[in-house]
Design a protein around this motif. Structure first.
Motif, PDB file in Angstrom:
ATOM      1  N   GLN A 222      -3.527   9.492 -20.133  1.00 14.06           N
ATOM      2  CA  GLN A 222      -3.080  10.740 -19.530  1.00 14.06           C
ATOM      3  C   GLN A 222      -4.147  11.835 -19.607  1.00 14.06           C
ATOM      4  OE1 GLN A 222       0.255  10.684 -18.134  1.00 14.06           O
ATOM      5  NE2 GLN A 222      -0.324   8.548 -18.521  1.00 14.06           N
ATOM      6  N   GLY A 223      -5.086  11.674 -20.516  1.00 10.79           N
ATOM      7  CA  GLY A 223      -6.143  12.679 -20.683  1.00 10.79           C
ATOM      8  C   GLY A 223      -6.765  12.530 -22.054  1.00 10.79           C
ATOM      9  N   GLY A 224      -7.580  13.501 -22.403  1.00 12.49           N
ATOM     10  CA  GLY A 224      -8.243  13.474 -23.715  1.00 12.49           C
ATOM     11  C   GLY A 224      -7.744  14.631 -24.557  1.00 12.49           C
ATOM     12  N   GLN A 225      -7.688  14.393 -25.851  1.00 12.39           N
ATOM     13  CA  GLN A 225      -7.221  15.437 -26.755  1.00 12.39           C
ATOM     14  C   GLN A 225      -8.187  16.617 -26.799  1.00 12.39           C
ATOM     15  OE1 GLN A 225      -5.265  13.804 -30.638  1.00 12.39           O
ATOM     16  NE2 GLN A 225      -7.078  12.609 -30.218  1.00 12.39           N
ATOM     17  N   ALA A 226      -7.640  17.800 -27.078  1.00 10.45           N
ATOM     18  CA  ALA A 226      -8.466  18.937 -27.483  1.00 10.45           C
ATOM     19  C   ALA A 226      -8.818  18.745 -28.950  1.00 10.45           C
ATOM     20  CB  ALA A 226      -7.679  20.228 -27.299  1.00 10.45           C
ATOM     21  N   TYR A 227     -10.015  19.145 -29.345  1.00 11.00           N
ATOM     22  CA  TYR A 227     -10.322  19.102 -30.779  1.00 11.00           C
ATOM     23  C   TYR A 227     -11.284  20.198 -31.190  1.00 11.00           C
ATOM     24  CZ  TYR A 227     -14.375  16.150 -29.410  1.00 11.00           C
ATOM     25  OH  TYR A 227     -15.510  15.636 -28.839  1.00 11.00           O
ATOM     26  N   LYS A 228     -11.196  20.537 -32.456  1.00 13.11           N
ATOM     27  CA  LYS A 228     -12.067  21.552 -33.046  1.00 13.11           C
ATOM     28  C   LYS A 228     -12.560  21.051 -34.390  1.00 13.11           C
ATOM     29  CE  LYS A 228     -10.368  25.886 -31.135  1.00 13.11           C
ATOM     30  NZ  LYS A 228     -10.047  27.288 -31.472  1.00 13.11           N
ATOM     31  N   TRP A 229     -13.813  21.382 -34.680  1.00 11.04           N
ATOM     32  CA  TRP A 229     -14.400  21.018 -35.978  1.00 11.04           C
ATOM     33  C   TRP A 229     -14.768  22.290 -36.742  1.00 11.04           C
ATOM     34  CZ3 TRP A 229     -18.423  16.721 -34.226  1.00 11.04           C
ATOM     35  CH2 TRP A 229     -17.710  15.574 -33.861  1.00 11.04           C
ATOM     36  N   PHE A 230     -14.503  22.273 -38.039  1.00 10.59           N
ATOM     37  CA  PHE A 230     -14.862  23.393 -38.909  1.00 10.59           C
ATOM     38  C   PHE A 230     -15.503  22.877 -40.194  1.00 10.59           C
ATOM     39  CE2 PHE A 230     -11.019  24.576 -36.625  1.00 10.59           C
ATOM     40  CZ  PHE A 230     -11.319  25.831 -36.127  1.00 10.59           C
ATOM     41  N   THR A 231     -16.342  23.722 -40.801  1.00  2.00           N
ATOM     42  CA  THR A 231     -16.682  23.544 -42.210  1.00  2.00           C
ATOM     43  C   THR A 231     -15.865  24.553 -42.998  1.00  2.00           C
ATOM     44  OG1 THR A 231     -18.930  22.785 -41.777  1.00  2.00           O
ATOM     45  CG2 THR A 231     -18.493  23.670 -43.953  1.00  2.00           C
ATOM     46  N   GLN A 329      -8.816  34.451 -57.976  1.00  3.86           N
ATOM     47  CA  GLN A 329      -8.531  33.851 -56.675  1.00  3.86           C
ATOM     48  C   GLN A 329      -9.746  33.120 -56.110  1.00  3.86           C
ATOM     49  OE1 GLN A 329      -6.760  36.685 -54.031  1.00  3.86           O
ATOM     50  NE2 GLN A 329      -4.939  36.883 -55.320  1.00  3.86           N
ATOM     51  N   CYS A 330      -9.451  32.005 -55.451  1.00  9.43           N
ATOM     52  CA  CYS A 330     -10.481  31.361 -54.645  1.00  9.43           C
ATOM     53  C   CYS A 330     -10.605  32.125 -53.329  1.00  9.43           C
ATOM     54  CB  CYS A 330     -10.098  29.916 -54.343  1.00  9.43           C
ATOM     55  SG  CYS A 330     -10.154  28.819 -55.777  1.00  9.43           S
ATOM     56  N   THR A 331     -11.788  32.104 -52.747  1.00 10.88           N
ATOM     57  CA  THR A 331     -11.934  32.615 -51.379  1.00 10.88           C
ATOM     58  C   THR A 331     -12.226  31.415 -50.483  1.00 10.88           C
ATOM     59  OG1 THR A 331     -14.287  33.008 -51.702  1.00 10.88           O
ATOM     60  CG2 THR A 331     -12.812  34.861 -52.125  1.00 10.88           C
ATOM     61  N   ILE A 332     -11.655  31.459 -49.271  1.00 11.22           N
ATOM     62  CA  ILE A 332     -11.796  30.330 -48.347  1.00 11.22           C
ATOM     63  C   ILE A 332     -12.453  30.822 -47.066  1.00 11.22           C
ATOM     64  CG2 ILE A 332     -10.585  28.475 -47.143  1.00 11.22           C
ATOM     65  CD1 ILE A 332      -8.398  28.564 -49.203  1.00 11.22           C
ATOM     66  N   GLU A 333     -13.601  30.212 -46.732  1.00 12.04           N
ATOM     67  CA  GLU A 333     -14.332  30.601 -45.523  1.00 12.04           C
ATOM     68  C   GLU A 333     -14.264  29.478 -44.485  1.00 12.04           C
ATOM     69  OE1 GLU A 333     -18.335  31.272 -46.898  1.00 12.04           O
ATOM     70  OE2 GLU A 333     -17.578  32.445 -48.607  1.00 12.04           O
ATOM     71  N   TRP A 334     -14.041  29.869 -43.232  1.00 11.17           N
ATOM     72  CA  TRP A 334     -13.990  28.909 -42.120  1.00 11.17           C
ATOM     73  C   TRP A 334     -15.235  29.094 -41.252  1.00 11.17           C
ATOM     74  CZ3 TRP A 334      -9.264  26.532 -39.765  1.00 11.17           C
ATOM     75  CH2 TRP A 334      -8.172  26.516 -40.652  1.00 11.17           C
TER      76      TRP A 334
END
Lengths: 430, 430
Positions: A222-231, A329-334
Motif C-alpha cells: 500500500q505504500g512505505g512507512q514514514a520514519y524518523k531517526w534521533f540520537t 534530575q537527568c536531562t534528556i536531549e533529542w
C-alpha cells in the motif's frame, strides 16, 4: 478487449535459471553445498555490476527493446507499444549489499526481464510502451545514499551531489568517476521531466516475516512507512553504586530503560514501531552509575500524522522521565538525524496488483501490506503512479547471504508483476 | 573512673594542617587556586607512599609509640597501656586512587594520629595498648585487589597471592618487589593470629550524599552491605527495524530495558540497590534490532538473606521477560563475577561510636548508616570487634580530586573516633 490476468504465463524455470546464472557475477559467502547456496556481493558500479549490466543490455536488446542509459547509469529498456508516450515501467536494482542475498532487488529486475520475454514470445503489443528499469545503487551500501539514482530521477537529490558521493571504503573514488570507469554514465537526463514514466511496478521479497507467518503468498503493498531517526542523550551524575541510595541518583541507564520501554509502548499503542539499535554509556565501570548514555531511536508509522503523534507522546514521556526524581534530575536531549515522510502508492497501481494477485491465488493468500524498508518505488511514487508486489522470504531474512524465496513464489511474484503492469497499460488505454 | 567522651579535645587546626602538609607527598590534579585545592595521586608502595610512611613512623615514634611493620607493609604504631594485651586500634590507609582526593583513607589515619597526640599531650594512659594502623593498598588501584593488606591480616588472602599481585600498568612489578624496594616489607607476620587487635575503629568520609542531604554530621556505621556482581547476556534475533513488526521480534534491547527496570523495582522493594554500569550491544546499526546485548548488574543489600531474595526475584523477572514473546524469545544468561557477604559491625563498637557522637552533637545530627563501599574495617570486622565513623563529604563526591569535607567536620570525626576508642578501652577494663 482489455487484458485479462494470466492470459500470458511466465516461465518459472527460465526465471529461476536466470536469477542464478546472472548471480555468477558477484556470488560470495557460501553457506550450503548446492551451487546456488551462496550470497552476493555485487556493489554498485563495481566490475561485477558492470558485467551484469552488460548482460542486461544484451538480453533486453535481443527482446527488441530500445536501451536508454541516464546520467546516473540507470538503464531503461523500452519496448514499443501501439501508441507513443511515457512507458509503464517494471523496475528494481541489480546491486546488492556487501553480505547480501540473491533476491533483494535482483528478483525485481529478473522478474521484469522474464515478463518482457513472455510478452515478446507471445507477440503481445501493449497499448503504450513497456519498460524494464535497472536503477543504480539502490542499496547505498557502497556509495552511502540509498535510492541513489531513483532519487535523482525523482528530483530529491541533485546530480552534482549524487556524483560527488564517495565509496565508503575509499574516499578517493566518487560515484561519478565510477560511472565513467565502467562506461555507464549515460547521456539521457536523470530526470522524470526529460525521461518520464507513466507508472512504476516493482516485485520485491518482503524482507519481513508477515506473509510467511500468515501462510500468505502475495503482498499488495500500500505504500512505505514514514520514519524518523534521533540520537537521544541522557545526562546524569556518576556516583558510587554502593554509597548512593536510589533517591540520590540521577541514573541515565535507568532513565534510558524507562525511555526505551515508553517508546515501545507509545509506538505499539499507535500501531507504529520503535527501535533502539545503537547504545553507549560512560564511563563504563561495574560499580559506577553512568554519567551519560547515548542511543538511537528509530520510529515508524504508515501515516505521517500518526508518526508525529508518536514522536509527541514519546517526547512527553521523555520529559516525565527526566522529571521523575526530585533531588537529582537527568536531562534528556533529542538530536534529529533523519526524517522520511510516508509513501502512499497509487490506487490504480495497488488495484492492478490486487486484481492480478487474486487471479493467481485465492484471496485469503493475498495480504495488503506496508513496506517497512525503502525501495526505488518509494522515490518513483513521488512522481508517478507506483505499485509493489511482495512475496514471502524465509524467516523474513534479508541483507544476509541466506536470504531465500522459493522458485514457486518467485514465479508467482513475476506473474503478478507482469499482469499488474499489463492491467495498468490496458486501463490507460480505456 | 570510666572514660567520659570529650574529657580530652582534639586540636582541629593541627589535624587540618597535618592533612594538608602530608598531602604534599602525592599532590596532583589542581582544581582551584588555593594551595590545598588539588587532588592526590599517592599510589600504594610508590615513592610518595614511602615518604608519607617515613613521616608517619617518625611522628608516631615521637609520641612514644612502638612501631611494628608487618610482612605486607602495614604499620602498627602502638602506645603502651596499663595492662598488656592486644591493642585497641584506630586505622585506615594513606594510599589514594590515581585521581583521588585528600580525605579518603588519609583522614582516617591523620585523625588517629591527632587522637594519639591529644592522648599523649594529656598524659592519659589507657587501660590496654592503643594503636594507630596504616594498612597497605586499601584502594587496590595500583595492585588490583582492594583491602589488600587487611585481607591478608584477616586471613582472606594468602601472603603469596598478595605478593604476586602486579602493578596494573606494569606487569613486571609485583607488590612483593615494591615492598622490598621501598623498605617496608616488615618481619611481623601479616596475621591476626600472630599480631592481634582487640578492636578496630575507623573514621572515613561517607563517599555518599546521605549525611549532607539530611543536614546530619556523624554517621554511626552499622556494617557493610553484601553485594554481588553479574554479567547479563541477552540473546535475541537481529532483524530490520522497518520490516519486523513488534510481535515478530526478539529484541534484546527491549528485554534489557525491562530487566534493568525490574532489577531496580525489586531492589527498591527490598531496601537494596541495583546498578548497571557497563552496557554493550551488537551489531550496532540504527535500523537493525540488536542480536545480543551484554551488561553488568551490581546488587547490594545490608543483609545477606535479603540480597539472596533480591537475586532470586530478579532471576524470576528475568525468566518472565525471556518468556514474554511467544513467537521469538530472547534467552537471558547470568554469569556471576563477584560475591561479597555483608559485614555487621560489633555492638560494642557501634555503641561506643554512637555514645561518642551524641556527646559531641545533638542526637538529631547522628545517623545510623551502612557503608556502601568497602573499607579495611570490613576485613578487620571478620576477626575483631570493629566500628566506623562517617562524616559528610561535599555532594557525596569521592575518588575525585574535588573530594572535600570541612575542617570542622574532620575535627568532629576525629573527636568521635578518639572518644569511641577510649570508651571501648574503658569498657574492656570494666
Amino acid at each position: 478487449m482489455p487484458y485479462e490476468p494470466r492470459l500470458l504465463t511466465i516461465n518459472a524455470k527460465r526465471l529461476n535459471d536466470t536469477i542464478h546464472e546472472t548471480c555468477e557475477w558477484g556470488a560470495a559467502h557460501r553457506w550450503g553445498d548446492a551451487p546456488t547456496e551462496t550470497g552476493m556481493c555485487r556493489l554498485a558500479l563495481s566490475d561485477d555490476d558492470k558485467l551484469v549490466r552488460d548482460w542486461f543490455v544484451k538480453e533486453m536488446t535481443s527482446l527488441g527493446c530500445e536501451i536508454k542509459i541516464d546520467q546516473m547509469g540507470s538503464i531503461f529498456a523500452i519496448r514499443k507499444g501501439k501508441k507513443d508516450g511515457a512507458p509503464t515501467a517494471m523496475g528494481s536494482h541489480l546491486d546488492t549489499q556487501p553480505t547480501g542475498g540473491r533476491y533483494d532487488g535482483i528478483l525485481g529486475v529478473q522478474a521484469a526481464v522474464e515478463a518482457m520475454r513472455t510478452i515478446h514470445e507471445a507477440g503481445l503489443v501493449t497499448e503504450y510502451p513497456l519498460a524494464v528499469v535497472n536503477w543504480t545503487n539502490e542499496e547505498g551500501a557502497r556509495f552511502p545514499k540509498s535510492l541513489h539514482a531513483s532519487s535523482v530521477w525523482s528530483g530529491q537529490l541533485s546530480l552534482e551531489d549524487a556524483y560527488a558521493l564517495c565509496d565508503v571504503t575509499n574516499p578517493a573514488v566518487s560515484a561519478g568517476a565510477e560511472l565513467d570507469r565502467i562506461g555507464y554514465k549515460g547521456t539521457v537526463p536523470a530526470s522524470h521531466v526529460a525521461n518520464p514514466l507513466a507508472a512504476h511496478f516493482e516485485l520485491h521479497i518482503e524482507q519481513g516475516p508477515v506473509l510467511e507467518s500468515h501462510g500468505q503468498r502475495v503482498g499488495v503493498v500500500q505504500g512505505g512507512q514514514a520514519y524518523k531517526w534521533f540520537t537521544i542523550r541522557i545526562n546524569g551524575r556518576d556516583s558510587h553504586a554502593g554509597t548512593t541510595p536510589f533517591d540520590y541518583r540521577a541514573d541515565p541507564m535507568l532513565a534510558a530503560s524507562q525511555f526505551i520501554l515508553a517508546a515501545h509502548e507509545v509506538a505499539r499503542a499507535h500501531g507504529g514501531l520503535a527501535t533502539t539499535g545503537i547504545f553507549h554509556l560512560q564511563p563504563g565501570s561495574i560499580n559506577t552509575i553512568p554519567n551519560v548514555v547515548e542511543f538511537t531511536l528509530d520510529i515508524r508509522h504508515v501515516e505521517d500524522a500518526k508518526l508525529a503523534q508518536i514522536e509527541e507522546a514519546i517526547r512527553a514521556s521523555s520529559a516525565k522521565i527526566a522529571a521523575t526524581n526530585a533531588r537529582y534530575q537527568c536531562t534528556i536531549e533529542w538530536e534529529p538525524l533523519f526524517d522520511n515522510a510516508a509513501t502512499q502508492f497509487h490506487p490504480l497501481c495497488t488495484g492492478a496488483v490486487e486484481r492480478a494477485a487474486c487471479a493467481s491465488v485465492p484471496p485469503g493468500q493475498v495480504r495488503k501490506i506496508v513496506s517497512g524498508a525503502g525501495h526505488d518505488s518509494c522515490a518513483t511514487s513521488r512522481i508517478c503512479p507506483t505499485g509493489m508486489v511482495f512475496i514471502p522470504c524465509r524467516e523474513g531474512l534479508s541483507h544476509n547471504p541466506r536470504e531465500y524465496s522459493t522458485p514457486e513464489d518467485c514465479a508467482l511474484g513475476a506473474q503478478v508483476l507482469m499482469d499488474a503492469a499489463l492491467l495498468f497499460d490496458a486501463q490507460r488505454a480505456a
